[in-house]
Design a protein around this motif. Structure first.
Motif: not given
Length: 106
Positions: A2-3, A11-17, A23-25
């Motif tokens: 997670t990033i 606002a915090i955006a979180e990228v998850r593999h 996919r990346y979400s």
């Protein structure tokens, strides 16, 4: 993986593999707001579709999603990126520092 990354609206955006889903979400405030689907075959990782909630598109979230996904591919693999998704192709065209991902391993 997670990033967390700050968006333009602070606002915090979180990228998850999500490798099981290929996919990346992208999550914001606990809500799924975007995804970048891919297919892996041989030495290629092909991004086939990117989508962000239409209400969130002006916040730069799609760019955050692709940047973080490509950063993950760069650090975690030696795969060659294939930008079949028009958004990913345009994004890489505009960010020269990521263009090496299109030809590495070839």
């Amino acid at each position: 993986m997670t990033i967390d990354k700050l968006t333009r609206e602070d606002a915090i955006a979180e990228v998850r593999h999500e490798p099981d889903l290929s996919r990346y979400s992208l999550w914001q405030d606990g809500e799924l707001v975007g995804l970048a689907d891919y297919r892996q075959g041989g030495q290629d990782l092909t991004f086939i579709h990117t989508e962000v909630d239409p209400a969130k598109r002006t916040n730069g979230l799609a760019s955050i999603l692709i940047e973080e996904a490509l950063d993950d591919v760069r650090t975690r693999t030696d795969l060659t990126v294939v930008a079949a998704c028009p958004f990913v192709a345009d994004w890489v065209d505009q960010h020269a520092e990521y263009q090496d991902l299109l030809s590495r391993g070839r």
